[in-house]
Design a protein around this motif. Sequence first.
Motif, PDB file in Angstrom:
ATOM      1  N   LEU A   1      30.566   2.316 -32.601  1.00  0.00           N
ATOM      2  CA  LEU A   1      29.479   2.919 -31.834  1.00  0.00           C
ATOM      3  C   LEU A   1      28.410   3.379 -32.823  1.00  0.00           C
ATOM      4  CD1 LEU A   1      28.272   3.968 -29.161  1.00  0.00           C
ATOM      5  CD2 LEU A   1      29.479   6.123 -29.592  1.00  0.00           C
TER       6      LEU A   1
ATOM      7  N   GLU B   1      22.414   4.269 -28.085  1.00  0.00           N
ATOM      8  CA  GLU B   1      23.802   3.980 -28.453  1.00  0.00           C
ATOM      9  C   GLU B   1      24.066   2.497 -28.263  1.00  0.00           C
ATOM     10  OE1 GLU B   1      26.219   6.446 -26.022  1.00  0.00           O
ATOM     11  OE2 GLU B   1      25.920   8.250 -27.243  1.00  0.00           O
TER      12      GLU B   1
ATOM     13  N   THR C   1      24.659   4.954 -33.291  1.00  0.00           N
ATOM     14  CA  THR C   1      23.744   5.811 -32.530  1.00  0.00           C
ATOM     15  C   THR C   1      22.524   6.130 -33.382  1.00  0.00           C
ATOM     16  OG1 THR C   1      25.625   6.830 -31.401  1.00  0.00           O
ATOM     17  CG2 THR C   1      23.519   7.983 -31.266  1.00  0.00           C
TER      18      THR C   1
END
Length: 457
Positions: A445, A384, A447
């Motif tokens: 974010l 992440e 990931t």
Amino acid sequence: MPHAEAKRNVSLRSRVILLTAICVAGAVALASAGAFIVVSSNLYSQVQSTVEFNTKNTAAALGSGQYQNLTLVGPPDLTFAQLSPDGMLPEYGRQPPKISSVERNLLSSEPGTCTQPRTDNTTHTVVMACVYRPSQVLVVAQSLQPTESLLQKLALVLVFVGIGGVLVAALAGTAVAQGGLRPVTRLRQAAEHVSATGDLRPIPVTGDDELSLLTTSFNTMLGALAESQERQRRLVGDAGHELRTPLTSLRTNLELLLASEKPGAPTLSAEDRREIYDDVQAQIAEMTTLIGDLVELAREDAPQAVHEPVDMVELVERALDRARRRAVGQQFLVTVQPWYLLGEAHALERAVLNLLDNAVKFTPADGIVRLEMKPVGDGTMLIEVADSGPGIAEADLPHVFERFYRSSEARTLPGSGLGLAIVAQAAERHGGKAYAGRAPEGGALMTMRLPGRPSPA
């Protein structure tokens, strides 16, 4: 060599027909031979049984006085003779049987003694003898010529039946080969059509046998090839579109600089010239980045044949070192845990670096970029990367990993729009996936989920 070349040139259809004919010919030959042996054995057994029956019955009648003399009884090929020490008395009007030492030895035997039926190959007869009175022997013989004639006719019939069976098998093999190989012919024609025209339309599939499954697999291959060509065309088209803008601007600036050098043309001030130079350098840097990303993306599209053990902690640390050198004051908050997998280290390191570069691009100079690498307990690990920027709009979230996609906020920032596409491509090639969302800090974010294990093998 000519024989080997001719053997290689035999078509599959001819081999199917030939194999069918050979198999049927072998089966017919075995069946005919078996039938001939069984029939001939039965016929010879019947002749021996007939001779034995007539010999014993006639000897018993002569011994009991029922017959005083031999008479013309039985079929024409059955002959009788009486053997005594004085010689042989044949049946009237018929050829007497051939007497051997076997029959003569019976003269000294007791009445009721009989020989076993024997075959005389010189006269083609079956001969048997019985003692009906002291020193009186009855000899009976039956010709084998009717039986042998019948067997010759049977052999001839079996030969013709065998030839007919082979011909029928060849015709059946031809029909089977033509019908069974029709899908193969369609595949060959389709392959030639693809080679000649580049048309990747699927072939119609009929039936559910192995050849139909082969056609389905061929269609799957055509679909994958068509998809690959479509990706290549889309990549080339998008790359041409993206290159057009910096090339146009670069040409305009160069033409302006060249025009200012011509006699009588207005001169550019030092400040204007410096701005043009800076603009040219920025455009060259943008084109260099774009071309590098295109090369990387094209390399990622190629099949990877070599996989090596990868230590993700070392890989992430190398990517962090490169990202820190490019940062302009941003801080990095890093949490990693051991993770290992089989893959291509260069592609994975480029993907992690792209995530970090993307986060640095949207994070203020005094902001924090957070990287966390953690297993999730299902045989996969998450990397992440969160930034401190404005985040991603809901409308842009489904598209951030598409090639050349740039949100309205990112259009004013440097970049080619290929960095996150390279991340998604690397994750998918290693059996993982890439996601985009919102970080608790408020920024974006990114990931990347990858399979593997927490310890080396």
